[in-house]
Each structure stands twice: as C-alpha cells, then as structure tokens.
Design a protein around this motif. Structure first.
Motif, short mmCIF file in Angstrom:
data_model
loop_
_atom_site.label_atom_id
_atom_site.label_comp_id
_atom_site.label_asym_id
_atom_site.label_seq_id
_atom_site.Cartn_x
_atom_site.Cartn_y
_atom_site.Cartn_z
N GLU A 210 87.42 87.07 66.62
CA GLU A 210 86.80 87.18 68.10
C GLU A 210 85.49 86.55 68.23
O GLU A 210 84.55 86.99 67.18
CB GLU A 210 86.94 88.68 68.75
N VAL A 211 85.13 86.23 69.36
CA VAL A 211 83.48 85.81 69.53
C VAL A 211 83.14 86.48 70.89
O VAL A 211 83.77 86.49 71.88
CB VAL A 211 83.65 84.38 69.72
N ASN A 212 82.14 87.12 70.53
CA ASN A 212 81.30 87.70 71.89
C ASN A 212 80.18 86.78 72.36
O ASN A 212 79.49 86.23 71.02
CB ASN A 212 81.01 89.16 71.44
N TYR A 213 79.69 86.64 73.56
CA TYR A 213 78.53 85.94 73.89
C TYR A 213 77.61 86.81 74.75
O TYR A 213 77.95 87.45 75.38
CB TYR A 213 79.12 84.67 74.78
N PHE A 214 76.42 87.00 74.33
CA PHE A 214 75.23 87.47 74.91
C PHE A 214 74.21 86.64 75.20
O PHE A 214 73.81 85.71 74.49
CB PHE A 214 74.76 88.56 73.80
N ASP A 215 73.78 87.02 76.53
CA ASP A 215 72.46 86.52 77.08
C ASP A 215 71.23 86.98 76.43
O ASP A 215 71.27 88.39 76.58
CB ASP A 215 72.47 86.42 78.59
N VAL A 216 70.36 86.46 76.20
CA VAL A 216 69.10 87.04 75.69
C VAL A 216 67.85 86.65 76.10
O VAL A 216 67.64 85.26 76.46
CB VAL A 216 69.04 86.81 73.91
N SER A 217 66.79 87.50 76.46
CA SER A 217 65.53 87.04 77.05
C SER A 217 64.39 87.38 76.05
O SER A 217 64.57 88.46 75.60
CB SER A 217 65.19 87.59 78.68
N TYR A 218 63.47 86.54 75.90
CA TYR A 218 62.50 86.70 74.68
C TYR A 218 61.16 86.29 75.57
O TYR A 218 61.05 85.29 76.13
CB TYR A 218 62.73 86.06 73.62
N PHE A 219 60.17 87.25 75.63
CA PHE A 219 59.07 87.19 76.36
C PHE A 219 57.87 87.07 75.48
O PHE A 219 57.60 87.46 74.48
CB PHE A 219 58.73 88.52 77.30
N GLY A 220 56.77 86.39 76.21
CA GLY A 220 55.15 86.49 75.49
C GLY A 220 55.07 85.30 74.92
O GLY A 220 55.77 84.33 74.64
N LYS A 221 54.04 85.11 74.17
CA LYS A 221 53.62 84.41 73.10
C LYS A 221 54.48 83.95 72.08
O LYS A 221 54.58 82.95 71.56
CB LYS A 221 52.02 84.74 72.71
N ALA A 222 55.08 85.26 71.55
CA ALA A 222 56.21 84.95 70.63
C ALA A 222 57.00 84.09 70.93
O ALA A 222 57.54 83.28 70.14
CB ALA A 222 56.50 86.44 70.06
N ALA A 223 57.62 84.06 72.13
CA ALA A 223 58.79 83.20 72.67
C ALA A 223 58.15 82.00 72.68
O ALA A 223 59.06 80.89 72.21
CB ALA A 223 59.16 83.65 74.15
N GLU A 224 56.94 81.63 73.13
CA GLU A 224 56.37 80.22 73.12
C GLU A 224 56.28 79.59 71.50
O GLU A 224 56.66 78.58 71.42
CB GLU A 224 54.86 80.16 73.79
N ALA A 225 56.04 80.73 70.67
CA ALA A 225 55.93 80.13 69.29
C ALA A 225 57.06 79.84 68.75
O ALA A 225 57.18 78.79 67.80
CB ALA A 225 55.06 81.29 68.42
N VAL A 226 58.27 80.36 68.92
CA VAL A 226 59.38 80.34 68.37
C VAL A 226 60.50 79.38 69.12
O VAL A 226 61.15 78.54 68.33
CB VAL A 226 60.11 81.74 68.06
N TYR B 279 59.51 86.98 64.47
CA TYR B 279 58.25 86.74 65.53
C TYR B 279 58.37 87.94 66.42
O TYR B 279 59.42 88.19 67.14
CB TYR B 279 58.64 85.54 66.47
N GLN B 280 57.48 88.83 66.49
CA GLN B 280 57.55 90.08 67.01
C GLN B 280 56.39 90.10 68.02
O GLN B 280 55.17 89.63 67.70
CB GLN B 280 57.39 91.25 66.06
N GLN B 281 56.48 90.85 69.27
CA GLN B 281 55.51 90.97 69.90
C GLN B 281 54.63 92.29 69.92
O GLN B 281 55.26 93.27 69.44
CB GLN B 281 55.99 91.20 71.65
N LYS B 282 53.24 92.18 70.08
CA LYS B 282 52.58 93.22 69.65
C LYS B 282 52.78 94.30 70.97
O LYS B 282 52.69 95.42 70.65
CB LYS B 282 51.10 92.62 69.84
N SER B 283 52.72 94.08 72.25
CA SER B 283 53.23 94.83 73.07
C SER B 283 54.49 94.60 73.78
O SER B 283 54.92 93.52 73.81
CB SER B 283 52.07 94.82 74.15
N GLY B 284 55.13 95.76 74.12
CA GLY B 284 56.34 95.50 74.72
C GLY B 284 56.42 94.94 76.32
O GLY B 284 55.39 94.97 76.92
N TYR B 285 57.32 94.37 76.60
CA TYR B 285 57.62 93.78 78.00
C TYR B 285 58.75 94.40 78.61
O TYR B 285 59.91 94.03 78.01
CB TYR B 285 57.49 92.32 78.04
N THR B 286 58.73 95.00 79.85
CA THR B 286 59.72 95.28 80.56
C THR B 286 59.94 94.63 81.87
O THR B 286 59.16 95.07 82.83
CB THR B 286 59.72 96.97 80.79
#
Length: 160
Positions: A50-66, A120-127
């Motif tokens: 089976e295949v499951n599909y998930f939408d993912v959002s990644y925020f901040g400078k780490a998102a730009e870097a990766v 790639y990890q963010q230093k602060s969380g983003y909600t």
C-alpha cells in the motif's frame, strides 16, 4: 497533572514531486512537498503493498537551505507534527491534515545526492495557523521546548 497530549510524527518516504518554495506574508520561507510512504501488510497468505501520501510543510531558513536537494524520488526522513486546517467555502466545510516538519534528513547514497547533507533542523519552532481558506497564514516563530534545556552548557564530547 501535566498535559498528556502528544502530537509527533516520524516517517521515511520518497518525494512525489520537486518541493515548491514560497514565502509567507511575513517573509518566512515555506517548502511544500508531498511524500509517498510504502507499507506492506499480510492478508492471508499474500503480502499486499500500500502507498500513503502525505503533504508536508517545512518552514524557515532550513527550508531554503535544503530546497535544492528536495527533488522527485529523493528519500527523506521527516520528523514533525500533524496540523489540521479547517475552513468553510460556499457553506461547505473542509478539512485537511498536513505534517509540519521540524527536521528533514536526506537519505540515500552520495550518487543520489543524499547521505552527505545530513539533517536540517530549525533552531526555533514555527507554528503556522490556517487562514479562512485553509491555506497557511503567517505566525511568529515560537521557542521550541526541549528536554534537558536544549543542550547549552554541555561539552562537545560526553565521556560515555
């Protein structure tokens, strides 16, 4: 009594398309991607895939870097939390669940362009908070709680 709720997701899967980078009204980068996760289960004497599909959002400078490495087919390890957006349009209610990533790790061999780049990890969380139409609106970054105080004051090499 302490709050016992937990919202934590960890998955390994492959990107179904190249990640798309956009920016919130406040100027924060958002990498939007879709990840396919394969799963096998036994049904009687047969194995069913089976295949499951998930939408993912990644925020901040780490998102730009990766972002340059987030190409279709790339295998990723993602850690984060689930977020449900709700909105109403033309009197009809809608809902969508997505993963808000705290860390993204590129997996695979160096030939795949992965493995050497690490997590790639963010230093602060983003909600992020959903707007009336279910899209992500801008919210101020919030300090992320961590067990052990975030590691400040610990020596580089722990002798054990």
């Amino acid at each position: 009594m302490a709050n016992s709720d937990l919202n934590c997701v960890a998955l390994v899967g492959r990107l179904t398309r190249d990640a798309e980078l956009s920016y919130t009204q406040g100027g924060m980068a958002v990498a939007a991607m879709s990840v396919a996760v394969n799963r096998s289960r036994k049904d009687g004497d047969q194995w069913i895939s089976e295949v499951n599909y998930f939408d993912v959002s990644y925020f901040g400078k780490a998102a730009e870097a990766v972002k340059p490495y987030l190409t279709k087919g790339k295998q990723l390890a993602i850690q984060g939390s689930l977020q449900q957006s709700r909105w109403e349009k033309d009197g009809q209610k809608f809902s969508k669940v997505r993963i808000v990533a705290n860390s993204v790790e590129l997996l695979g061999s160096r030939a795949d362009g992965g493995g050497s780049t690490g997590a790639y990890q963010q230093k602060s969380g983003y909600t992020p908070r959903p707007s009336a139409d279910g899209q992500m609106a801008d919210a101020a970054p919030q300090e992320q709680d961590s067990f052990g105080g975030g590691g400040e004051g610990f020596p580089e090499d722990i002798p054990f």
